[in-house]
Design a protein around this motif. Sequence first.
Motif, mmCIF file in Angstrom:
data_model
loop_
_atom_site.group_PDB
_atom_site.id
_atom_site.type_symbol
_atom_site.label_atom_id
_atom_site.label_comp_id
_atom_site.label_asym_id
_atom_site.label_seq_id
_atom_site.Cartn_x
_atom_site.Cartn_y
_atom_site.Cartn_z
ATOM 1 N N LYS A 192 88.887 72.055 -69.246
ATOM 2 C CA LYS A 192 89.654 73.302 -69.234
ATOM 3 C C LYS A 192 88.705 74.485 -69.160
ATOM 4 O O LYS A 192 87.657 74.513 -69.813
ATOM 5 C CB LYS A 192 90.522 73.403 -70.489
ATOM 6 C CG LYS A 192 91.411 74.619 -70.536
ATOM 7 C CD LYS A 192 92.259 74.634 -71.800
ATOM 8 C CE LYS A 192 93.152 75.867 -71.849
ATOM 9 N NZ LYS A 192 93.984 75.892 -73.081
ATOM 10 N N THR A 232 88.071 78.606 -69.681
ATOM 11 C CA THR A 232 88.510 79.821 -70.367
ATOM 12 C C THR A 232 87.557 80.950 -70.019
ATOM 13 O O THR A 232 86.371 80.736 -69.742
ATOM 14 C CB THR A 232 88.550 79.628 -71.894
ATOM 15 O OG1 THR A 232 87.250 79.206 -72.345
ATOM 16 C CG2 THR A 232 89.579 78.589 -72.288
ATOM 17 N N LEU A 240 82.915 82.555 -67.475
ATOM 18 C CA LEU A 240 83.823 81.429 -67.666
ATOM 19 C C LEU A 240 83.098 80.321 -68.415
ATOM 20 O O LEU A 240 81.907 80.070 -68.179
ATOM 21 C CB LEU A 240 84.327 80.891 -66.322
ATOM 22 C CG LEU A 240 85.046 81.882 -65.403
ATOM 23 C CD1 LEU A 240 85.538 81.174 -64.148
ATOM 24 C CD2 LEU A 240 86.187 82.583 -66.113
ATOM 25 N N ASP A 254 85.913 85.001 -70.961
ATOM 26 C CA ASP A 254 85.572 85.792 -72.144
ATOM 27 C C ASP A 254 86.207 87.181 -72.117
ATOM 28 O O ASP A 254 85.860 88.042 -72.930
ATOM 29 C CB ASP A 254 84.061 85.913 -72.295
ATOM 30 C CG ASP A 254 83.411 86.688 -71.145
ATOM 31 O OD1 ASP A 254 84.131 87.085 -70.201
ATOM 32 O OD2 ASP A 254 82.187 86.886 -71.198
ATOM 33 N N PHE A 259 91.354 78.061 -62.072
ATOM 34 C CA PHE A 259 91.317 79.354 -62.760
ATOM 35 C C PHE A 259 91.244 80.408 -61.670
ATOM 36 O O PHE A 259 90.373 80.367 -60.798
ATOM 37 C CB PHE A 259 90.098 79.437 -63.678
ATOM 38 C CG PHE A 259 90.009 80.712 -64.464
ATOM 39 C CD1 PHE A 259 90.465 80.772 -65.773
ATOM 40 C CD2 PHE A 259 89.470 81.863 -63.898
ATOM 41 C CE1 PHE A 259 90.387 81.958 -66.498
ATOM 42 C CE2 PHE A 259 89.385 83.047 -64.618
ATOM 43 C CZ PHE A 259 89.850 83.088 -65.928
ATOM 44 N N SER A 266 89.053 70.184 -63.442
ATOM 45 C CA SER A 266 89.941 71.058 -64.211
ATOM 46 C C SER A 266 91.071 71.604 -63.351
ATOM 47 O O SER A 266 91.047 71.512 -62.122
ATOM 48 C CB SER A 266 89.144 72.236 -64.767
ATOM 49 O OG SER A 266 88.767 73.109 -63.700
#
Length: 653
Positions: free
Chosen positions: A461, A463, A475, A465, A551, A548
């Motif tokens: 996964k 994510t 990332l 900041d 994004f 993943s």
Amino acid sequence: MADGRRLSSRLVASACSVALLGAALLTGMSMTGPALAATRAPGAQEPACGSALVTRELSTGSAWRMCVRIHPFKGLVLEDVQFKAGQGRDEDAGWIRAIGSLYLASLHVPYDNGGPAFDDITEVGFGDDQLLPQTPATCDGDTMDIEQSFLRGSQLVERTIPGICLREAETGLGWHSQEGWANSGDRYTQQGRALEVSSLSKAGWYEYQQKISFTDQGAITVGLGAAGDLAPGEGFFPTEPALGWPIGPDGNPQTDRSAGSHWHNAIYRVDFAIDNGDQQVQQWDYEVDPERPTLVRGEGTVRYQAFTAEDSPATTWWRVLNPASVNADGHPRSYEIVNDAIQNPYLPVTRPPVSFTNDHACQEYASGNLNSGCPGQSVLDYVAAETEPLTDPVAWVSVGFHHIPRDEDQSPMPVHWQGFSLVPRDLLAQQALTPPDRACDNGYTVGATGSCAAINLTPPKITGDAPAPRAGTRLTADSGTWRWARADLAYHWLWLRDGEPILTTGDDGLSTAATGETYRLTDADLGREITVRVTASATGVTPGIATSAPFVAPLPTPPSAGATRTAPELKLKVLKKRDKKGRPRLRVVVRGDQGAGAGVVTVQRRGKIVTAALTDGRAVVRLPRPGKRYRVTVTYPGDPRYLPASATVRVRR
């Protein structure tokens, strides 16, 4: 069961018919002594049978191919049967030949009252007019058209009917393993599948289904199902109850009678052709140690001459192997005959559960042979006449059924089955559908637990900041979760843009792939799908890959009309380290109060003008090798956020 009417012309025609031959005679090493095992190149040639070729890959991954035909007397005939495992080592990949030919060679039906007795194969036959067409009610799979030409009385009949059914069937639980104690550890399970090849034939008052199932584990199950109706007529209803079973209401003179018991004595002809070369027949016998009754020893013996297995103990079994073809573990490939059916003990030809001879073209039928090369002979005659070593074995497998009628056999009669199986023994080094998680479990593993392969359970996964990601946002990706393996897994991250590796330019001007757990977005990434591919690996563990979900950082919103642009800071630096040809490199950085600049910069050097694309507001440009000092001017044309800017730097020798 036949109804007593026989066509003498059929018998004459059958004696002159051309026999369906099995696979070509095998050649190879002598069987008079120990054989040297040698691996084969996997991949048998495709059977050459034109429209009779059937190739099916099962939903679990294993596959079968073979020639499928209908013979006027034998009915369903299979030739050049080959198997391919769904999983396996390279040495066990590809098509493996198993059977040269397989068919029903005799069906003798004698009644217990000593009267009627019929040979439904050699006297009636399961092909020609006896073959019944398949319909959606009898076949929920695919059908094969069969072209036929035969005499019905004096009339020539030519027809094409859907005479063969091909379907994939569930077989129930294929395999299951709970690693660890009770409900602990990983659980491995799969439902089994099989290809069923079948036909329907009517012989008198009985209808027979010939069905052969080919499982995804390489096993072959041969079945004969009898349905239809109990035969009518006084000859089939004895007055002595010991010869049958009472059916119908008691006390009614029209219906108070017994139906005659009888045998369905089926003998199948199986011509083995495991890979290429001579075959061996091996018999396994077991004995108990008199000093230790719980100790049971088994010993295999190669049978070099034709024989019948009459009076063999129940624990004795047989397999046909090819010593010149070995699996990945170096063990000879073989098929074991599993025959749990009963045999009619009152007839010499049906008494042995199995007999073995060499493959001879004239030996087509188990009894009352119709081939003019050895007419009227039986398996017993074939065994007695064989003088050559047993190197091209044919198994004559006897599967009897003593039919004692019952009330429930009226009408239509439910199917009752008889048959046997051919089970692969060391055809492969492991089961045909070994999951990667268990691929290293080959042989005796002491207390080894955990997966043999890196198996992803949840994908990695990504994510960011910042709540509103943009160029410069960092990332971070986790590794996802993976099944517990037999060694500690190490992870490698590779960042992708729209499915392709992202290349970044370092201070040295060289492009490298973006790796590691973190990645900083650039202008080129905005509006694109950014993913990370994680590879998990360890010593002795098959690597695994997981990707993943995407994004996506949105494209920047254009400034509203009348918005004021600001001046960026334009930094230029000639790097100390030059390339291999001694050329200097210039690093350009464009930034301001709204983040990194986007677009391109123009570099004017010694009268030449080039452009360079900005990545995260940065670019590295190679410059000419100086003979003397010169100036380099960099111009930034601006963007919706920033005003144009320029700067100059001096390059020394």
